[in-house]
Design a protein around this motif. Structure first.
Motif, PDB file in Angstrom:
ATOM      1  N   TYR A  84       0.833  -1.205   0.000  1.00 38.34           N
ATOM      2  CA  TYR A  84       0.000   0.000   0.000  1.00 38.34           C
ATOM      3  C   TYR A  84       0.867   1.253   0.000  1.00 38.34           C
ATOM      4  N   LEU A  85       0.193   2.384  -0.262  1.00 39.87           N
ATOM      5  CA  LEU A  85       0.858   3.677  -0.368  1.00 39.87           C
ATOM      6  C   LEU A  85       0.743   4.462   0.935  1.00 39.87           C
ATOM      7  N   ILE A  86       1.768   5.258   1.184  1.00 41.24           N
ATOM      8  CA  ILE A  86       1.787   6.169   2.333  1.00 41.24           C
ATOM      9  C   ILE A  86       1.881   7.596   1.806  1.00 41.24           C
ATOM     10  N   GLY A  87       1.173   8.502   2.466  1.00 38.86           N
ATOM     11  CA  GLY A  87       1.250   9.910   2.099  1.00 38.86           C
ATOM     12  C   GLY A  87       1.914  10.729   3.191  1.00 38.86           C
ATOM     13  N   VAL A  88       2.793  11.653   2.788  1.00 35.96           N
ATOM     14  CA  VAL A  88       3.328  12.650   3.712  1.00 35.96           C
ATOM     15  C   VAL A  88       2.602  13.952   3.385  1.00 35.96           C
ATOM     16  N   ILE A 132      -1.022   8.023   6.613  1.00 37.28           N
ATOM     17  CA  ILE A 132      -0.407   9.329   6.389  1.00 37.28           C
ATOM     18  C   ILE A 132       0.501   9.705   7.552  1.00 37.28           C
ATOM     19  N   HIS A 133       1.529  10.452   7.200  1.00 36.33           N
ATOM     20  CA  HIS A 133       2.317  11.166   8.200  1.00 36.33           C
ATOM     21  C   HIS A 133       2.060  12.643   7.955  1.00 36.33           C
ATOM     22  N   VAL A 134       1.790  13.411   9.011  1.00 34.04           N
ATOM     23  CA  VAL A 134       1.444  14.824   8.884  1.00 34.04           C
ATOM     24  C   VAL A 134       2.557  15.672   9.492  1.00 34.04           C
TER      25      VAL A 134
END
Length: 689
Positions: free
Chosen positions: A575-579, A642-644
């Motif tokens: 899977y994909l991760i978003g920053v 996600i990482h914010v």
């Protein structure tokens, strides 16, 4: 030189047919690609067409002819004090003064090359490392007139890239801002061809003495701008004969990997791009005025300013301080503003905040907005006498209150933002598409097109387009309802080769002159093009599914919550991760709800804390998921974690190129600990958002 004025303006047809904006050239369809498409309103423009510019001296002479020698031309804000830094109003040089000065500066440079003080090692290149200013354009005009070759260095280029370009272009003279002169002297042992450094602005006596002493130690002559001009006045000669094929600039592209590539552009390339751009522009009641704030080192701003030159316009240079941009605009009051989404989106965010204010003001704003949007979508009309005066004049005044055309380029902008800008600014907001390799002039939308938002319009009148199948990504010229494929362009503005780089030239330009862009496009039923993907940056997830991470980033980034977004995939993960770097205004609103207390966009410490709060992150993730649903992203294309962070991707931290493209490897390295930690936590059955 023999000069024939171009008859301007060259308006669009009286009635534009928005349903037929480009046409297929008969007999050009081949297997695996579409036909060749051209602008439907005019025959293909070349440098040999009647009533057009052949080279850049034609462009300058045409502007001088239209404006007259006594009309204002180049303007710059005066510096009232340096400590503290204070600026005054604009001071202007006339067309006649600029004409005389370009000849003096060009004659001075010609004398230095002729005497062997500089040059002697390949092309007659002249380096420029400076913020936008009147002297930048004066120097460039002199380069055009005396068949020299400009090499622009970005203010934001790293030291290694600067050294590479200076050596690669074999540059022996560099005009630079005062703050760059020490850097150039420090690297002089690694740039042995540099013989002369010229200060773009006057130096104090003490600074001049220090730099001259340092230069003598390094075998480099330090000069001031006026000294080149004075040398030319003592050795005047008329501009040299030139042609469309005369090389005029090496414009280095800031690649996301590897060294910059040197795009060779001729006077004919730029002259054709200029005429393609000014087609349809009409300023009947006042001199066109552009405010310059985007870097002149980039092709987009360079061509837009040449457009003003060709029609006898004026160019006002701001303070160069981003924090003073609105102040510059309100003093300059331009009617033409080339801009980019990162600036225009701030106008959108500020304007939309008024609609969220509540009360009668919020209600009035939303009524005005919906009324104007409905009119735009049905008729293409962007003005409304009542609502512009009552509501939108305040937004227009922030940008000077005199805008007629706003250009939008360099990156995509969402359709909703584009529509908002058109109705809020009540002027043509023209989105276009191009690369350095085609002078940034491949396409642009037609003014008044009610449904053009989300497209980049038809080809400009100097360009041809075709779409070539990309089977690995599932894009073909036979796709329904619209053909899709990699965009290839050909025409007068297109380059022919990279400097000293046969390999990349062969990979980019084919034997018929078609240039691969690396972008995937789609042509709609009206003959307009959309940019839908990138050929590169395709990666495979652990389950074998291919994903186009840049496309996914673009779709998610339409969310108002996104200031910046980096999407990361790993071939060992499923899977994909978003920053996510959230928009402060949107984040403050969410944090206020979650914390049950008022949080403002200026509460930096609170916003940083909010980025770590699970409830805030859950709300942010929900906002992102709306975009996934809206665009029908498949499960494997969706961001799952996600990482914010409030720590943005910037040029300074090497995560963005000088043209603000994401350096994917560096973006990953910046957040490697957090990204790897999310994957590791999931592997250990410790769910994290």
């Amino acid at each position: 030189m023999d000069f024939q004025p171009v008859q301007l303006p060259w308006p669009y047809p009286a009635k534009l047919d928005y349903s037929r904006q480009s046409v297929a050239v008969p007999g050009t369809k081949k297997p695996g690609q579409t036909a060749h498409y051209r602008n439907a309103t005019q025959p293909l423009l070349t440098v040999n067409s009647p009533n057009t510019f052949r080279h850049l001296q034609d462009v300058f002479q045409n502007g001088l002819h239209m404006a007259g020698p006594e009309t204002r031309f180049l303007g710059q804000r005066t510096v009232l004090s340096t400590n503290p830094l204070k600026f005054g109003d604009y001071e202007w040089q006339t067309w006649g003064v600029v004409n005389a000065r370009r000849k003096a500066i060009g004659s001075g440079l010609h004398k230095l090359f002729q005497d062997g003080v500089i040059g002697g090692t390949g092309l007659p290149t002249v380096g420029i490392w400076s913020k936008n200013c009147s002297n930048w354009q004066l120097l460039d005009f002199s380069i055009h007139a005396y068949n020299l070759v400009s090499v622009s260095l970005y203010d934001t280029l790293g030291k290694d890239a600067v050294e590479f370009i200076i050596n690669h272009a074999e540059t022996s003279i560099i005009f630079a801002s005062a703050q760059h002169l020490p850097s150039l002297l420090k690297m002089s042992s690694r740039t042995p061809l540099v013989k002369v450094l010229v200060a773009m602005e006057p130096l104090s006596g003490e600074t001049k003495n220090i730099l001259e002493s340092w230069g003598q130690e390094r075998g480099i002559k330090i000069m001031q701008f006026h000294e080149i001009e004075d040398l030319g006045k003592a050795n005047m000669r008329e501009p040299l004969p030139t042609s469309s094929d005369t090389l005029t600039t090496i414009c280095y592209t800031s690649g996301t990997t590897g060294n910059p590539k040197g795009v060779l552009l001729t006077q004919g390339n730029l002259a054709n791009a200029v005429h393609s751009n000014i087609y349809g522009a009409v300023f009947e009641d006042q001199q066109p005025l552009l405010m310059s704030y985007l870097p002149l080192a980039h092709i987009y701003e360079r061509v837009q300013e040449l457009n003003m030159v060709a029609i006898g316009g004026a160019i006002g240079f701001g303070s160069g301080d981003p924090l003073r941009l609105l102040e510059d605009l309100q003093l300059c009051k331009p009617n033409f503003l080339p801009s980019v989404p990162r600036v225009l989106n701030r106008v959108v965010a500020s304007g939309m905040a008024a609609g969220q204010a509540g009360g009668i003001k919020g209600a009035l704003f939303n009524r005005a907005l919906q009324t104007k949007l409905q009119r735009l979508r049905t008729t293409g009309e962007v003005k409304h006498a009542f609502w512009d005066r009552l509501v939108f004049s305040k937004i227009q005044a922030v940008l000077g209150g005199n805008l007629r055309i706003v250009g939008c380029g360099s990156a995509p902008i969402t359709p909703s933002s584009m529509e908002f800008l058109r109705v809020a600014l009540a002027c043509d907001v023209i989105e276009g598409y191009g690369l350095t390799e085609n002078c940034g002039s491949a396409s642009r939308v037609l003014p008044g097109d009610p449904s053009s938002a989300g497209t980049v319009g038809p080809p400009t009148i100097g360009m041809e387009w075709k779409l070539v199948d990309v089977p690995s990504m599932g894009y073909t010229s036979e796709d329904k309802p619209n053909p899709r494929g990699e965009i290839y362009t050909r025409g007068g503005p297109c380059f022919q080769e990279y400097y000293k780089d046969e390999k990349n030239t062969r990979e980019t330009v084919d034997s018929e002159g078609w240039m691969r862009t690396g972008d995937v496009g789609e042509i709609d039923s009206c003959g307009r093009f959309k940019i839908v993907d990138r050929v590169k940056n395709i990666m495979k997830l652990a389950q074998g599914e291919y994903v186009a991470v840049e496309r996914i980033e673009a779709l998610y980034s339409a969310s108002p919550i996104c200031a910046q977004l980096y999407v990361h995939g790993d071939s060992l993960q499923s899977y994909l991760i978003g920053v996510l770097v959230p928009d402060p205004v949107q984040l403050a609103a969410i944090a206020s709800r979650v914390f049950s207390t008022k949080v403002t966009p200026e509460d930096g410490a609170v916003l940083v804390k909010a980025c770590q709060d699970p409830s805030v992150k859950k709300a942010l993730f929900a906002e992102l998921h709306k975009e996934a649903a809206k665009n029908s992203l498949k499960g494997f294309e969706q961001i799952k974690r996600i990482h914010v962070s409030m720590d943005p991707f910037t040029v300074e931290n090497n995560c963005l190129t000088p043209t603000l493209k994401l350096r994917r490897k560096d973006a990953y390295n910046k957040f490697k600990t957090e990204i790897d930690g999310i994957y590791a936590a999931d592997a250990a059955n410790q769910p994290r958002l």
